[in-house]
Enzyme design. Structure first.
Site, short mmCIF file in Angstrom:
data_model
loop_
_atom_site.label_atom_id
_atom_site.label_comp_id
_atom_site.label_asym_id
_atom_site.label_seq_id
_atom_site.Cartn_x
_atom_site.Cartn_y
_atom_site.Cartn_z
CD1 TRP A 141 26.37 -11.66 18.82
CD2 TRP A 141 26.62 -9.54 19.50
NE1 TRP A 141 27.69 -11.33 18.68
CE2 TRP A 141 27.87 -10.03 19.10
CE3 TRP A 141 26.52 -8.23 19.95
CZ2 TRP A 141 29.03 -9.26 19.15
CZ3 TRP A 141 27.67 -7.45 20.00
CH2 TRP A 141 28.91 -7.97 19.61
CE LYS A 142 19.69 -16.81 19.77
NZ LYS A 142 18.85 -17.97 19.88
CD GLU A 178 18.65 -19.86 12.66
OE1 GLU A 178 19.83 -19.83 13.02
OE2 GLU A 178 17.77 -19.15 13.17
N GLY A 189 19.62 -23.07 20.37
CA GLY A 189 19.85 -22.84 21.79
C GLY A 189 19.70 -24.09 22.64
N GLY A 242 24.24 -18.49 20.37
CA GLY A 242 24.99 -18.51 21.63
C GLY A 242 26.50 -18.43 21.47
C1 PEP Z 1 20.02 -18.51 16.37
O1 PEP Z 1 19.63 -17.79 17.26
O2 PEP Z 1 19.79 -18.20 15.20
C2 PEP Z 1 20.77 -19.72 16.70
C3 PEP Z 1 21.08 -20.54 15.74
O3 PEP Z 1 21.09 -19.91 18.03
P1 PEP Z 1 22.10 -21.01 18.64
O4 PEP Z 1 23.34 -21.00 17.80
O5 PEP Z 1 22.36 -20.55 20.04
O6 PEP Z 1 21.41 -22.32 18.57
#
Ligand code: PEP
Length: 254
Positions: free
Chosen positions: A10-11, A167, A173, A235
């Site tokens: 959720w950041k 990632e 994002g 997100g």
């Molecule tokens: C994350 O913050 O680990 C991520 C993958 O973000 P998003 O799905 O928004 O790209």
């Protein structure tokens, strides 16, 4: 066969009231899933409400970071035992935003991972290259370096208790998801790094999640790749219906 896991990051979004409302809507939508398949990682201030909301459900709660010391004069930090004591089971370590803005390095990732494991938490260790690094053809070099200095510094027993999240920074994002094939190639490479360091058996048991603009409409394509053992979602995990649809999409891709 490796069991798939979907984790939410959720950041820095949602307060405790919004957290409670999220789970009120989300839990009935994923009621058919078994525990340990769904992990939600909210900000620290929401952890207790999230844990309380998810009691008796199939959703586990994790933190987004920790500090490696056991206790002490470390203003603003949270230690592994504090997370365990309130009921957290997982913790994200070395997210690219922590590497980029808060100075996480391979060395601190290794220290945090070891401390999390010593306390009994399950670390989700993030690795991934930037756009410039990919365009320069350095994806494997970067992933290898992040693997070797982070998870590669663990003992074999410690290594068997972690998850890795691949990632690519250019996909986080940005709405630019890696194609299933690009993601699978990176996962295969990371598994090869794991096999070189810890042996084929441990490497094949390692769960590697994909993260980077995962959405309800791309989860099935991604999860159809055997190399992808789940997803770390930013997100799209903030909306209960969207996140439930990702969890359910992961299930139907099996
Ligand atoms: C994350 O913050 O680990 C991520 C993958 O973000 P998003 O799905 O928004 O790209």
């Amino acid at each position: 066969m490796r069991k798939k896991l979907i984790a939410a990051n959720w950041k820095m979004y949602k307060n405790p009231e919004q957290t409670k409302a999220f789970f009120h809507e989300f839990l009935p939508l994923v009621a058919g899933h078994t525990r340990d398949e769904i992990v939600v990682c909210p900000p620290y201030i929401d952890l207790c409400v999230a844990i309380e909301s998810c009691k008796g459900s199939n959703v586990a709660i994790g933190a987004q970071n920790l500090y490696w010391e056991k206790q002490g004069a470390y203003t603003g930090e949270i230690c592994p035992a504090m997370l365990l004591d309130i009921g957290c089971t997982h913790v994200i370590i070395g997210h690219s935003e922590r590497r980029q803005y808060f100075g996480d390095t391979e060395e601190t990732v290794a220290k945090k991972t070891k401390a999390a494991l010593a306390a009994g938490l399950i670390p989700i260790v993030c690795v991934g290259e930037s756009l410039a690094q990919r365009e320069a053809g350095h994806t494997e070099k970067i992933c290898h370096g992040q693997f070797t200095g982070g998870p590669g510094a663990l003992t074999p027993e410690e290594f068997s208790r972690i998850l890795i999240a691949y990632e690519p920074v250019w996909a986080i994002g940005t709405g630019k998801t890696a194609t299933p094939e690009i993601a699978a190639a990176a996962h295969r490479f990371l598994r090869q790094c794991a096999a070189e360091k810890f042996g084929a058996e441990r490497a094949s048991a390692l769960r590697i999640l994909y993260g980077g603009s995962v959405k309800p409409d791309n989860i099935e394509g991604l999860m159809a790749q055997e190399e992808l053992d789940g997803a770390l979602v930013g997100g799209a995990s903030l909306d209960a219906k969207a996140f439930a649809s990702i969890v359910n999409g992961c299930e139907s891709a099996r």
